[in-house]
Design an enzyme around this catalytic site. Structure first.
Site, short mmCIF file in Angstrom:
data_model
loop_
_atom_site.label_atom_id
_atom_site.label_comp_id
_atom_site.label_asym_id
_atom_site.label_seq_id
_atom_site.Cartn_x
_atom_site.Cartn_y
_atom_site.Cartn_z
N GLY A 247 6.82 6.71 -0.58
CA GLY A 247 7.52 5.69 0.19
C GLY A 247 8.01 6.07 1.57
O GLY A 247 8.42 5.19 2.32
N GLU A 284 5.19 11.37 -4.86
CA GLU A 284 3.91 10.65 -4.72
C GLU A 284 3.76 10.06 -3.32
O GLU A 284 3.66 8.85 -3.17
CB GLU A 284 3.87 9.50 -5.74
CG GLU A 284 4.12 9.89 -7.18
CD GLU A 284 4.43 8.69 -8.08
OE1 GLU A 284 4.50 7.55 -7.56
OE2 GLU A 284 4.61 8.89 -9.28
N GLY A 286 2.06 8.78 0.04
CA GLY A 286 0.74 8.32 0.47
C GLY A 286 0.72 8.21 1.98
O GLY A 286 0.23 9.09 2.69
N ARG A 287 1.33 7.12 2.48
CA ARG A 287 1.30 6.82 3.91
C ARG A 287 1.71 8.00 4.79
O ARG A 287 1.07 8.28 5.81
CB ARG A 287 2.24 5.64 4.18
CG ARG A 287 2.20 5.11 5.60
CD ARG A 287 3.33 4.11 5.86
NE ARG A 287 3.62 3.25 4.76
CZ ARG A 287 3.15 2.00 4.62
NH1 ARG A 287 2.38 1.48 5.55
NH2 ARG A 287 3.47 1.28 3.56
N TYR A 327 0.92 -8.26 6.25
CA TYR A 327 2.36 -7.95 6.31
C TYR A 327 2.94 -8.19 7.70
O TYR A 327 4.01 -7.68 8.01
CB TYR A 327 2.64 -6.49 5.94
CG TYR A 327 1.82 -5.93 4.80
CD1 TYR A 327 2.04 -6.36 3.49
CD2 TYR A 327 0.86 -4.97 5.03
CE1 TYR A 327 1.31 -5.84 2.45
CE2 TYR A 327 0.12 -4.44 3.98
CZ TYR A 327 0.35 -4.88 2.70
OH TYR A 327 -0.38 -4.36 1.67
N CYS A 355 -13.42 -15.56 10.90
CA CYS A 355 -13.12 -16.98 11.12
C CYS A 355 -11.82 -17.40 10.46
O CYS A 355 -11.83 -18.18 9.50
CB CYS A 355 -14.29 -17.82 10.63
SG CYS A 355 -15.78 -17.35 11.48
N GLU A 356 -10.73 -16.85 10.92
CA GLU A 356 -9.40 -17.21 10.43
C GLU A 356 -8.40 -16.93 11.54
O GLU A 356 -8.51 -15.89 12.21
CB GLU A 356 -8.97 -16.31 9.26
CG GLU A 356 -9.82 -16.45 8.05
CD GLU A 356 -9.05 -16.16 6.78
OE1 GLU A 356 -7.80 -16.28 6.78
OE2 GLU A 356 -9.71 -15.83 5.80
N TYR A 383 -3.79 2.83 4.28
CA TYR A 383 -3.88 1.43 3.88
C TYR A 383 -4.71 0.60 4.86
O TYR A 383 -4.41 -0.56 5.11
CB TYR A 383 -2.48 0.83 3.71
CG TYR A 383 -1.65 1.56 2.67
CD1 TYR A 383 -2.03 1.53 1.34
CD2 TYR A 383 -0.52 2.28 3.03
CE1 TYR A 383 -1.29 2.22 0.38
CE2 TYR A 383 0.23 2.96 2.06
CZ TYR A 383 -0.17 2.92 0.74
OH TYR A 383 0.56 3.59 -0.20
N1 LLP Z 1 3.66 5.72 -5.89
C1 LLP Z 1 3.54 4.45 -6.31
C2 LLP Z 1 3.77 4.15 -7.73
C3 LLP Z 1 3.19 3.44 -5.41
O1 LLP Z 1 3.08 2.18 -5.84
C4 LLP Z 1 2.95 3.76 -4.05
C5 LLP Z 1 2.57 2.73 -3.09
C6 LLP Z 1 3.08 5.11 -3.66
C7 LLP Z 1 3.44 6.05 -4.60
C8 LLP Z 1 2.83 5.56 -2.27
O2 LLP Z 1 3.71 4.98 -1.34
P1 LLP Z 1 3.71 5.46 0.19
O3 LLP Z 1 4.17 6.88 0.24
O4 LLP Z 1 2.32 5.31 0.70
O5 LLP Z 1 4.63 4.52 0.85
N2 LLP Z 1 -0.51 -1.63 1.45
C9 LLP Z 1 0.86 -1.50 1.85
C10 LLP Z 1 1.57 -0.40 1.11
C11 LLP Z 1 1.55 -0.59 -0.39
C12 LLP Z 1 2.20 0.55 -1.13
C13 LLP Z 1 1.95 0.42 -2.58
N3 LLP Z 1 2.47 1.50 -3.37
C14 LLP Z 1 0.91 -1.27 3.36
O6 LLP Z 1 -0.14 -1.24 3.99
O7 LLP Z 1 1.96 -1.14 3.94
#
Ligand code: LLP
Length: 426
Positions: A247, A284, A286-287, A327, A355-356, A383
């Site tokens: 997150g 965990e 990601g981003r 978003y 086309c949107e 993402y």
């Molecule tokens: N763990 C779980 C259970 C999750 O659902 C997620 C993201 C993460 C870890 C990783 O979160 P991060 O560190 O990436 O924030 N598509 C959206 C973001 C969706 C996130 C979904 N879950 C966007 O482009 O902003």
């Protein structure tokens, strides 16, 4: 001329007025591979990981890269080699990450809707932990494990009811969200799970949302989690690891999230103060590992001046970069060729060919460009490709990973055959 760094993007800079990722001139990459083109910096990904690793130095902790952010094989391979575990949410992600060389026992399986088949495959592969999200899932996982004659290692995902203060679509730890088990029911659920022959309780898990730019939600969620761990252990169920989810936000538009190591210094101080400093930790992210490592290069097709709006129509679209449409997300957009301070700029909406009206990449941007020029959409490592589609029968873009002066094509642009594979005429 000295290199000009772009804020938040440690390895994206102008050199001799041309935009580079590490030692590679994006213009040359476009000449070789066309547009739209995603380009990632390897150093940037490894440095983002190193910030977490620094934060956890001397601790029993594991970074499980949330691969949904960018699940391209070479990116997974890079993180696997750097010692990461992985957070997955589907059988497809499991197959991908194993193909990229990950160790199954370092994989944790999150998500509210795991199927029996996915559970079976994950159990057979020997994954490290299931992050279970509902009481119904507990029953099914137990049945599947008993059927295979094994025990499924589980954590229960707790919904701590903490506001992460982010976009509502990416908030996950509030009562009204579909994720996790309400923290009031956690103890009961653990007691049920601990009695099942096919389950082995190993941890506890939470994830409160994404693109979090403040530390308070994390500190609050940690307090809630530790209260819960105390009550579960008081009931005689040991919790071996605590997973705090992902997150952490990145800088898209002047955002100032805490650095991973600084954030974890504070969180670890709290863990120590509450006597949990030696517990195994998992996260965990990601981003924050990949987001600012990537750009998407696109060509300006047409300039279309209008009475109310001027449009800059580019060859990337919502199928490549879905975050603005989904978003209202902001991505900075810069030219590949740096313009001098006194070049005449126009305020334009940067839009794609789909086309949107929702197919926009940036609203009201000040740019000095004309058709044939190239733009880079920043913060495109997370993402974007993983959420891209073939909408409007557009091919998925190509991807390049840059390592110093070297570049590797890690995904070819879709061909027509790729797009129609598996389809048949009547
Ligand atoms: N763990 C779980 C259970 C999750 O659902 C997620 C993201 C993460 C870890 C990783 O979160 P991060 O560190 O990436 O924030 N598509 C959206 C973001 C969706 C996130 C979904 N879950 C966007 O482009 O902003």
């Amino acid at each position: 001329m000295s290199a000009l760094q772009l804020p938040g993007h440690p390895h994206v800079h102008y050199q001799h007025e041309q935009l580079h990722v590490e030692g590679c001139n994006l213009k040359a990459l476009v000449a070789a591979h066309g547009t739209p083109l995603f380009v990632y910096s390897k150093a940037s990904m490894l440095e983002a990981l190193a910030a977490y690793q620094r934060g956890f130095a001397g601790r029993n902790a594991r970074v499980c890269y949330a691969m949904k952010a960018n699940s391209t094989l070479a990116v997974l391979q890079l993180f696997a080699k750097a010692g990461c575990g992985f957070d997955i949410v589907s059988g497809g992600e499991l197959a991908r990450v194993l193909a990229a060389g990950a160790q199954a026992d370092k994989v944790i399986f999150s998500g509210v809707g795991k199927t029996r088949d996915e559970m079976r495959v994950a159990l057979k592969a020997g994954i490290g932990c299931f992050n279970v999200e509902s009481e119904a899932e507990i029953d099914v996982l137990n049945e599947v494990a008993v059927g295979l004659g094994v025990q499924a290692p589980i954590s229960i995902r707790v919904n701590p009811n903490v506001d992460p203060k982010t976009h509502p679509y990416i908030s996950t730890g509030l009562k009204g969200n579909k994720f996790g088990i309400a923290h009031e029911r956690t103890l009961l659920t653990y007691q049920r799970a601990a009695a099942f022959a096919g389950l082995k309780v190993v941890g506890i898990d939470c994830h409160i949302g994404s693109q979090i730019t403040e530390e308070t939600p994390y500190l609050d969620a940690m307090d809630r989690m530790l209260d819960i761990v105390e009550s579960i252990e008081a009931a005689g169920i040991p919790i071996h690891h605590i997973d705090f989810g992902g997150g952490l936000g990145i800088n898209y538009n002047g955002d100032t999230p805490p650095a991973a190591d600084a954030l974890w210094q504070k969180l670890l101080a709290k863990l120590d103060a509450r006597g949990f400093g030696q517990r195994q930790l998992m996260i965990e992210p990601g981003r924050s590992l990949v987001g600012n490592a990537g750009v998407c290069v696109t060509e300006v097709l047409y300039m279309k001046p209008g009475e109310q709006k001027n449009f800059c129509i580019v060859d990337a679209a919502m199928n490549d970069l879905p975050r603005p449409a989904m978003y209202q997300a902001f991505h900075a957009i810069v030219p590949l060729q740096q313009t001098s301070g006194n070049a005449a700029t126009t305020v334009v909406d940067v839009v794609g060919p789909v086309c949107e009206s929702g197919d926009w990449i940036g609203h009201d941007r000040n740019l000095a460009v004309q058709s044939g020029d190239h733009l880079a959409v920043l913060s495109a490592g997370a993402y974007c490709m993983s959420m891209s589609s073939n909408y409007n029968s557009r091919p998925k873009a190509a991807e390049v990973l840059v390592d110093g002066a070297q570049s590797h094509l890690i995904r070819q642009r879709d061909s027509f055959a790729d797009q129609v594979r598996g389809e048949s005429l009547l």
